[in-house]
Design an enzyme around this catalytic site. Structure first.
Site, PDB file in Angstrom:
ATOM      1  N   ARG A   1       0.821  -1.214   0.000  1.00 16.73           N
ATOM      2  CA  ARG A   1       0.000   0.000   0.000  1.00 16.73           C
ATOM      3  C   ARG A   1       0.855   1.264   0.000  1.00 16.73           C
ATOM      4  NH1 ARG A   1      -2.875  -0.286   4.928  1.00 16.73           N
ATOM      5  NH2 ARG A   1      -1.352   1.129   5.778  1.00 16.73           N
TER       6      ARG A   1
ATOM      7  N   TYR B   1     -13.669  21.886 -11.179  1.00 21.59           N
ATOM      8  CA  TYR B   1     -14.247  20.593 -11.606  1.00 21.59           C
ATOM      9  C   TYR B   1     -15.438  20.275 -10.694  1.00 21.59           C
ATOM     10  CZ  TYR B   1     -14.097  15.486 -12.474  1.00 21.59           C
ATOM     11  OH  TYR B   1     -14.383  14.184 -12.782  1.00 21.59           O
TER      12      TYR B   1
ATOM     13  N   ASP C   1      -5.327  22.431  -9.290  1.00 15.78           N
ATOM     14  CA  ASP C   1      -5.670  21.301 -10.162  1.00 15.78           C
ATOM     15  C   ASP C   1      -5.112  21.627 -11.542  1.00 15.78           C
ATOM     16  OD1 ASP C   1      -6.855  19.427 -11.882  1.00 15.78           O
ATOM     17  OD2 ASP C   1      -8.642  19.238 -10.621  1.00 15.78           O
TER      18      ASP C   1
ATOM     19  N   LYS D   1      -6.402  11.459 -17.462  1.00 19.50           N
ATOM     20  CA  LYS D   1      -6.547  12.216 -18.707  1.00 19.50           C
ATOM     21  C   LYS D   1      -5.307  12.053 -19.582  1.00 19.50           C
ATOM     22  CE  LYS D   1     -10.511  13.540 -16.991  1.00 19.50           C
ATOM     23  NZ  LYS D   1     -10.657  14.639 -16.059  1.00 19.50           N
TER      24      LYS D   1
HETATM   25  C1  LIG Z   1     -11.329  14.533 -14.767  1.00 18.73           C
HETATM   26  C2  LIG Z   1     -10.875  15.547 -13.796  1.00 18.73           C
HETATM   27  C3  LIG Z   1     -10.703  15.227 -12.448  1.00 18.73           C
HETATM   28  C4  LIG Z   1     -11.065  13.864 -11.897  1.00 18.73           C
HETATM   29  O1  LIG Z   1     -10.329  12.841 -12.450  1.00 18.73           O
HETATM   30  P1  LIG Z   1     -10.888  11.321 -12.380  1.00 18.73           P
HETATM   31  O2  LIG Z   1      -9.691  10.513 -12.651  1.00 18.73           O
HETATM   32  O3  LIG Z   1     -11.954  11.239 -13.420  1.00 18.73           O
HETATM   33  O4  LIG Z   1     -11.428  11.127 -11.008  1.00 18.73           O
HETATM   34  C5  LIG Z   1     -10.235  16.202 -11.598  1.00 18.73           C
HETATM   35  N1  LIG Z   1      -9.967  17.433 -12.036  1.00 18.73           N
HETATM   36  C6  LIG Z   1     -10.127  17.790 -13.320  1.00 18.73           C
HETATM   37  C7  LIG Z   1      -9.803  19.170 -13.750  1.00 18.73           C
HETATM   38  C8  LIG Z   1     -10.592  16.860 -14.246  1.00 18.73           C
HETATM   39  O5  LIG Z   1     -10.774  17.219 -15.509  1.00 18.73           O
END
Ligand SMILES: *Cc1c(COP(=O)(O)O)cnc(C)c1O
Length: 395
Positions: A61, A114, A186, A211
Site C-alpha cells: 500500500r 471541476y 488542479d 486524462k
Molecule cells: C477529470 C478531472 C478530475 C477527476 O479525475 P478522475 O480521474 O476522473 O477522477 C479532476 N480534475 C479535473 C480538472 C478533471 O478534468
C-alpha cells in the site's frame, strides 16, 4: 513517496524528462520498463533489517517499485519535492484537501472548479466542519478581500472546468503566501508538461492522470505533487487514508507518460486548428480556447503556460434540441462521453449554470466541450462539417 534529487527532476528539458525520469533498467535486469509489481507483503531478510526501518519497500500500500517510478517521474516533471498516487483524479483532489483542513476552517475554491470537487466540498467537507466560499476565477490579487482569520487554503484550477477561464495563479499565490495560506492547484488541463503550478507559487499540484498522462482512456489514476513544506501533510494523509493506486493502472500511466510530449504537441496543434476553424463558422457564437487571441485570459496563458491541450468549449448560436441531436448523433469520429485526454476525439454538451454560485454562465445557445484527439484534422473537420449540414436540415 518520491523524492527528486534536485527538486526539478533534472537539467534536461521536459520532453527528455518525460522519457527518462523514473526509469532504472538495470534494477530490472536491463529491461527498459519497470514491470508491474503486484503485492501486499514485502519480506524482511532479518530482524535487524526490520528494526532498522531502512528497507526501501515495506508494504504494497505504501509503495512498490512501479508506483515509485511514476511518483518520481511526475514529481520531477512538476518540480515537486514528493508525490503521492491516488486511485483517481477526484481521489487526488479529496486527499489533497483532507491533508490540510480541520474542523472550523474556511477554504476558498474557484467557482469554475471541476464539479465533483465542488460536491466533495459541499457534501463532505461541510459535514466535517469546513466552510467553502467559491470565488470568481478573475479575482487575482483581490482574493485578499475573501481571506478570513480561519482561511486555510485557496484551491485554483486554471483554466476552469468546461468554461476555461484563466486564473492569475502567481497573484493569488503571492497573497496566500503572505498570509500563510496554502495554495492547491488542479493542473489537469495543462498536464505536467505545459504548466508547473509549484513554480507559479502553488504548494500542491494535482493531476487527474486519467486524462493525458494515461492518455489512452484505459485507466483511472491521480497524483498529488507537493512542495517541500507541503510534503509532510500529504505523506501523513496518504498514510492515514490508505490512499493507494492500482498496480496495472500505474504501469499504464508510466507507459503513457513516455509519449506524452508528442501526443500533447499534436493535441495542441489540432485543437487550435479546429478551434480557429469553428470560430469562422456561421453556426458558432463563440469559441473558448485559451490559446486563441479571442480568449480573455489569453495573456495569462501566454505568460504561465508552455502549451495548450486539446480541450476547449464552443457556444453555438441558438438551435433546437432536435437540430443539436442531428449534429451530435451522426458524428462518426467524435465520441460522446465524459472524461478526455485519450487519443480519440470527444464532444459533450454542458451547462454549468445550475451549480455555479460566484459567477453567472450565460450562453446564447447550446454549449459543447470538445476534446481533439490524434486523428487527422481534415477528417475531424469533415465530420463536423457534415454535422453542421445535418443540423441545418433538421427541424
Ligand atoms: C477529470 C478531472 C478530475 C477527476 O479525475 P478522475 O480521474 O476522473 O477522477 C479532476 N480534475 C479535473 C480538472 C478533471 O478534468
Amino acid at each position: 513517496m518520491a523524492n527528486s534529487e534536485d527538486g526539478s527532476g533534472s537539467k534536461n528539458k521536459p520532453a527528455t524528462n518525460a522519457v527518462h525520469l523514473g526509469r532504472a533498467p538495470f534494477e530490472q535486469h536491463g529491461f527498459v520498463n519497470t514491470p508491474v509489481y503486484r503485492g501486499s507483503t514485502v519480506l524482511y531478510p532479518t530482524l535487524a533489517k526490520l528494526r532498522s526501518r531502512e528497507q526501501s519497500f515495506t508494504y504494497g500500500r505504501r509503495a512498490t517499485p512501479t508506483t515509485r517510478a511514476l511518483e518520481d517521474a511526475l514529481c520531477g516533471l512538476e518540480g515537486g519535492h514528493s508525490a503521492i498516487l491516488t486511485s483517481s483524479g477526484l481521489n487526488a483532489v479529496s486527499t489533497a484537501l483532507l491533508a490540510f483542513v480541520q474542523a472550523g476552517d474556511h477554504i476558498l475554491v474557484v467557482d469554475t472548479v471541476y464539479q465533483p470537487t465542488r460536491v466533495f466540498c459541499d457534501k463532505m467537507l461541510a459535514r466535517l466542519g469546513v466552510e467553502t466560499t467559491y470565488y470568481d476565477p478573475a479575482i487575482g490579487a483581490a482574493i485578499s478581500s475573501l481571506i478570513r482569520p480561519n482561511t486555510r487554503l485557496v484551491f485554483v484550477e486554471s483554466p476552469g472546468s468546461q468554461t476555461f477561464e484563466m486564473q492569475d495563479i502567481p497573484a493569488i499565490a503571492a497573497v496566500a503566501r503572505a498570509k500563510n495560506i496554502w495554495v492547491i492547484a488542479d493542473n489537469t488541463w495543462a498536464s505536467p508538461l505545459y504548466c508547473q503550478p509549484l513554480a507559479l507559487g502553488a504548494d500542491v499540484s494535482i493531476q487527474a492522470a486519467t486524462k493525458y498522462v494515461v492518455g489512452h482512456a484505459d485507466a483511472m489514476l491521480g497524483v498529488v505533487i507537493a512542495s517541500p513544506r507541503a510534503a509532510r501533510y500529504l505523506d501523513n494523509a496518504k498514510e492515514a487514508l490508505g490512499t493507494c493506486p492500482g498496480s496495472e493502472e500505474t504501469f499504464l500511466a508510466l507507459r503513457g507518460l513516455r509519449t506524452l510530449d508528442v501526443r500533447l504537441a499534436r493535441h495542441m496543434s489540432s485543437s487550435i486548428a479546429i478551434a480557429a476553424w469553428l470560430e469562422s463558422r456561421a453556426e458558432v457564437q463563440r469559441v473558448v480556447h485559451p490559446a486563441l487571441k479571442s480568449h480573455p485570459g489569453h495573456d495569462i496563458w501566454l505568460r504561465d503556460f508552455s502549451g495548450a491541450s486539446g480541450l476547449f468549449a464552443v457556444v453555438l448560436k441558438p438551435t433546437s434540441e432536435p437540430a443539436l441531436a442531428a449534429f451530435l448523433d451522426g458524428l462518426k469520429l467524435f465520441g460522446m462521453g465524459y472524461s478526455w485526454g485519450g487519443y480519440e476525439s470527444l464532444v459533450i454538451p454542458f451547462d454549468p449554470s445550475s451549480y455555479r454560485t460566484a459567477t453567472v454562465w450565460s450562453a446564447e445557445g447550446p454549449a459543447l466541450r470538445f476534446h481533439i484527439g490524434l486523428e487527422a484534422v481534415d477528417d475531424l473537420r469533415a465530420d463536423l462539417t457534415a454535422g453542421f449540414t445535418r443540423m441545418a436540415t433538421a427541424v
